[in-house]
Enzyme design. Sequence first.
Site, PDB file in Angstrom:
ATOM      1  N   ASP A   1      62.699  48.107  36.157  1.00 31.96           N
ATOM      2  CA  ASP A   1      62.005  49.395  36.054  1.00 31.96           C
ATOM      3  C   ASP A   1      62.954  50.547  35.704  1.00 31.96           C
ATOM      4  O   ASP A   1      62.731  51.684  36.103  1.00 31.96           O
ATOM      5  CB  ASP A   1      61.244  49.715  37.361  1.00 31.96           C
ATOM      6  CG  ASP A   1      60.385  48.542  37.798  1.00 31.96           C
ATOM      7  OD1 ASP A   1      59.691  47.987  36.934  1.00 31.96           O
ATOM      8  OD2 ASP A   1      60.431  48.157  38.989  1.00 31.96           O
TER       9      ASP A   1
ATOM     10  N   LYS B   1      63.393  50.311  30.312  1.00 33.22           N
ATOM     11  CA  LYS B   1      63.820  49.534  29.141  1.00 33.22           C
ATOM     12  C   LYS B   1      62.833  49.653  27.982  1.00 33.22           C
ATOM     13  O   LYS B   1      63.231  49.796  26.838  1.00 33.22           O
ATOM     14  CB  LYS B   1      63.982  48.050  29.515  1.00 33.22           C
ATOM     15  CG  LYS B   1      65.089  47.807  30.520  1.00 33.22           C
ATOM     16  CD  LYS B   1      65.153  46.359  30.942  1.00 33.22           C
ATOM     17  CE  LYS B   1      64.015  45.948  31.844  1.00 33.22           C
ATOM     18  NZ  LYS B   1      64.006  46.507  33.190  1.00 33.22           N
TER      19      LYS B   1
ATOM     20  N   LYS C   1      60.751  52.006  27.096  1.00 34.64           N
ATOM     21  CA  LYS C   1      60.860  53.275  26.373  1.00 34.64           C
ATOM     22  C   LYS C   1      62.095  53.284  25.483  1.00 34.64           C
ATOM     23  O   LYS C   1      62.042  53.679  24.317  1.00 34.64           O
ATOM     24  CB  LYS C   1      60.942  54.441  27.370  1.00 34.64           C
ATOM     25  CG  LYS C   1      61.251  55.710  26.621  1.00 34.64           C
ATOM     26  CD  LYS C   1      61.796  56.857  27.379  1.00 34.64           C
ATOM     27  CE  LYS C   1      62.452  57.793  26.368  1.00 34.64           C
ATOM     28  NZ  LYS C   1      62.550  59.160  26.813  1.00 34.64           N
TER      29      LYS C   1
ATOM     30  N   ALA D   1      57.113  41.323  33.978  1.00 36.38           N
ATOM     31  CA  ALA D   1      57.634  42.570  33.410  1.00 36.38           C
ATOM     32  C   ALA D   1      56.490  43.511  33.066  1.00 36.38           C
ATOM     33  O   ALA D   1      55.386  43.063  32.736  1.00 36.38           O
ATOM     34  CB  ALA D   1      58.435  42.258  32.147  1.00 36.38           C
ATOM     35  N   GLY D   2      56.760  44.788  33.131  1.00 36.99           N
ATOM     36  CA  GLY D   2      55.797  45.789  32.665  1.00 36.99           C
ATOM     37  C   GLY D   2      56.591  46.863  31.964  1.00 36.99           C
ATOM     38  O   GLY D   2      57.161  47.737  32.616  1.00 36.99           O
ATOM     39  N   HIS D   3      56.702  46.763  30.649  1.00 36.14           N
ATOM     40  CA  HIS D   3      57.514  47.726  29.899  1.00 36.14           C
ATOM     41  C   HIS D   3      56.617  48.839  29.379  1.00 36.14           C
ATOM     42  O   HIS D   3      55.712  48.615  28.584  1.00 36.14           O
ATOM     43  CB  HIS D   3      58.265  47.012  28.765  1.00 36.14           C
ATOM     44  CG  HIS D   3      59.338  46.101  29.279  1.00 36.14           C
ATOM     45  ND1 HIS D   3      60.158  45.360  28.478  1.00 36.14           N
ATOM     46  CD2 HIS D   3      59.731  45.837  30.557  1.00 36.14           C
ATOM     47  CE1 HIS D   3      61.008  44.664  29.238  1.00 36.14           C
ATOM     48  NE2 HIS D   3      60.752  44.941  30.491  1.00 36.14           N
TER      49      HIS D   3
ATOM     50  N   ARG E   1      61.784  19.635  34.346  1.00 34.85           N
ATOM     51  CA  ARG E   1      61.430  18.829  33.167  1.00 34.85           C
ATOM     52  C   ARG E   1      59.991  18.317  33.203  1.00 34.85           C
ATOM     53  O   ARG E   1      59.684  17.221  32.764  1.00 34.85           O
ATOM     54  CB  ARG E   1      62.457  17.699  32.976  1.00 34.85           C
ATOM     55  CG  ARG E   1      63.810  18.285  32.650  1.00 34.85           C
ATOM     56  CD  ARG E   1      64.941  17.420  33.017  1.00 34.85           C
ATOM     57  NE  ARG E   1      65.026  17.200  34.437  1.00 34.85           N
ATOM     58  CZ  ARG E   1      65.876  16.341  34.995  1.00 34.85           C
ATOM     59  NH1 ARG E   1      66.675  15.632  34.248  1.00 34.85           N
ATOM     60  NH2 ARG E   1      65.911  16.197  36.302  1.00 34.85           N
TER      61      ARG E   1
ATOM     62  N   GLN F   1      63.104  42.591  33.776  1.00 36.18           N
ATOM     63  CA  GLN F   1      63.559  42.718  35.163  1.00 36.18           C
ATOM     64  C   GLN F   1      64.893  43.490  35.158  1.00 36.18           C
ATOM     65  O   GLN F   1      65.087  44.352  34.323  1.00 36.18           O
ATOM     66  CB  GLN F   1      63.695  41.369  35.879  1.00 36.18           C
ATOM     67  CG  GLN F   1      62.363  40.691  36.162  1.00 36.18           C
ATOM     68  CD  GLN F   1      61.735  40.059  34.943  1.00 36.18           C
ATOM     69  OE1 GLN F   1      62.327  39.213  34.298  1.00 36.18           O
ATOM     70  NE2 GLN F   1      60.523  40.457  34.606  1.00 36.18           N
TER      71      GLN F   1
ATOM     72  N   GLY G   1      51.262  47.790  40.511  1.00 32.96           N
ATOM     73  CA  GLY G   1      50.837  49.044  41.135  1.00 32.96           C
ATOM     74  C   GLY G   1      51.457  49.279  42.505  1.00 32.96           C
ATOM     75  O   GLY G   1      51.183  50.279  43.159  1.00 32.96           O
TER      76      GLY G   1
ATOM     77  N   ARG H   1      57.204  51.590  44.719  1.00 32.97           N
ATOM     78  CA  ARG H   1      58.587  51.103  44.656  1.00 32.97           C
ATOM     79  C   ARG H   1      59.407  51.752  45.771  1.00 32.97           C
ATOM     80  O   ARG H   1      59.176  52.925  46.098  1.00 32.97           O
ATOM     81  CB  ARG H   1      59.210  51.456  43.302  1.00 32.97           C
ATOM     82  CG  ARG H   1      58.522  50.763  42.151  1.00 32.97           C
ATOM     83  CD  ARG H   1      59.171  51.133  40.810  1.00 32.97           C
ATOM     84  NE  ARG H   1      58.400  50.566  39.719  1.00 32.97           N
ATOM     85  CZ  ARG H   1      58.133  51.191  38.575  1.00 32.97           C
ATOM     86  NH1 ARG H   1      58.584  52.410  38.350  1.00 32.97           N
ATOM     87  NH2 ARG H   1      57.416  50.595  37.652  1.00 32.97           N
TER      88      ARG H   1
ATOM     89  N   LYS I   1      65.737  59.155  33.807  1.00 34.54           N
ATOM     90  CA  LYS I   1      65.067  59.846  34.914  1.00 34.54           C
ATOM     91  C   LYS I   1      65.895  60.809  35.764  1.00 34.54           C
ATOM     92  O   LYS I   1      65.585  60.993  36.947  1.00 34.54           O
ATOM     93  CB  LYS I   1      64.358  58.809  35.805  1.00 34.54           C
ATOM     94  CG  LYS I   1      63.275  58.027  35.028  1.00 34.54           C
ATOM     95  CD  LYS I   1      62.491  57.093  35.906  1.00 34.54           C
ATOM     96  CE  LYS I   1      61.135  57.634  36.267  1.00 34.54           C
ATOM     97  NZ  LYS I   1      60.244  56.627  36.894  1.00 34.54           N
TER      98      LYS I   1
ATOM     99  N   SER J   1      67.689  59.928  29.082  1.00 34.03           N
ATOM    100  CA  SER J   1      66.243  60.057  28.907  1.00 34.03           C
ATOM    101  C   SER J   1      65.711  60.980  29.999  1.00 34.03           C
ATOM    102  O   SER J   1      65.962  60.745  31.178  1.00 34.03           O
ATOM    103  CB  SER J   1      65.609  58.667  29.013  1.00 34.03           C
ATOM    104  OG  SER J   1      64.223  58.793  29.220  1.00 34.03           O
TER     105      SER J   1
ATOM    106  N   GLY K   1      62.355  62.030  30.287  1.00 33.19           N
ATOM    107  CA  GLY K   1      60.900  61.982  30.416  1.00 33.19           C
ATOM    108  C   GLY K   1      60.390  60.733  29.739  1.00 33.19           C
ATOM    109  O   GLY K   1      61.134  60.073  29.001  1.00 33.19           O
TER     110      GLY K   1
END
Length: 427
Positions: free
Chosen positions: A13, A16, A18, A39-41, A143, A222, A300, A303, A329, A410, A412
């Site tokens: 988080d 990445k 962005k 992942a949630g990019h 395997r 991750q 959701g 964190r 941030k 970065s 924003g």
Amino acid sequence: MKVDVLLGLQWGDEGKGKVVDVLAPRYDVIARFQGGPNAGHTLEFEGIKHVLHTIPSGIFHPGKVNIIGNGVVIDPVIFKKEIDALTAMGVDISRNLFISRKAHLILPTHRMLDAASEAIKGKAKIGSTLKGIGPAYMDKTGRNGLRVGDIEHAEFGARYDALVAKHKELLSFYQFDRPLSDYETGFMEGIQLLRKMNLIDSEYKINDYLNEGRSVLAEGAQGSLLDIDFGSYPFVTSSNTITAGTCTGLGVAPSKIGEVYGIFKAYCTRVGSGPFPTELENETGELIRQAGKEFGATTGRPRRCGWLDLPALKYTIMLNGVTKLIMTKPDVLSGFSSIKVCTHYKFQGKQIDYMPYDIVTEIAEPVYTELPGWTLPEDGVHEISDLPASLSSYIDFLEAQLGVPVVIVSVGPDRSETLARDPEFAS
Ligand code: IMP
């Protein structure tokens, strides 16, 4: 040409998605090499927020090739949802998305096994995203797994049934029985869609691109502190999230690795269980959570938030061979009168600045340096020269401690809120 790598240096988080989106115009090819829909990019442009789970973050740039490498695990259900959303936006998937035949599939029963295994752990649970990541990678290394290329074979159905039968036996051990049909219809629809996609032998394609002089950016998922080998085991994910994972997850030789961009937040967050030495379980942590909208893009979940941890960052910079740092941030900390940075740990009665073997059962107590805080101008920050002096000093302090230049800051979520500290990165 070489493969440049971009990855997170903390617990994920870091922003990445962005940054890949911002750097994408410089590359011909963007490739994911590990992880999956855990992942949630998040990418934001023109006032719209997009969250990608499996698909590389270069997908919104027409003409860029996006590759899902062999090291990724794909859940056809989630993949189809992503594709449907992109198609509805007019993104041309047919020409710019390629999928490795060697990527493994996440079956509905992998998700069930993930849920059953977490449930049985009780308090010791990892806090998995429950997307079936662990069980899918277990089948890969055991395997037993099914790969994307298998869906092109006539006997795919039989192989699927055989693996599901094994999983059902395991599930009965866990005494976990949820009807499989809940998940299976969507899975088969996803498989149908995958059959129509560009399935490739991605290791050849990527090496051919490099030999033709095309530039490739590998997009990590991750974070390095969740790496299966080097993270705080067992509170980790099930893949190698570090630079080395690029080689095995795309089929590129170590000598082909170029720049390594390491992304870190101006503070730390962690989602799920596991040690977090600088965690702030107080009002300050809550302030950071709210200001930084620190809630999981995939689950959701709130964190956990804390101050920046330099021993951890030094560790991941070393593991990854980071050549350039990108900080995200610092805007979230705007308004704090002072900022703390952990420079050492107190561990077993000694002051250390490295990551000890066991911070799960032993406590690594942070030793802080306090630095002046900053307040960003109300009309926004448009140039690097708009940064308050105390924020510039914070970055100078970090560079001196870490020995690697911070080339981008970065401030924003939007593409436009990206400042180059190194003129090479000015847009
Ligand atoms: P899993 O990979 O879903 O099994 O989760 C293992 C651990 O990694 C849990 O603590 C998750 O919260 C964490 N995790 C997995 N993926 C991400 C991510 O993309 N960002 C942040 N944490 C993640």
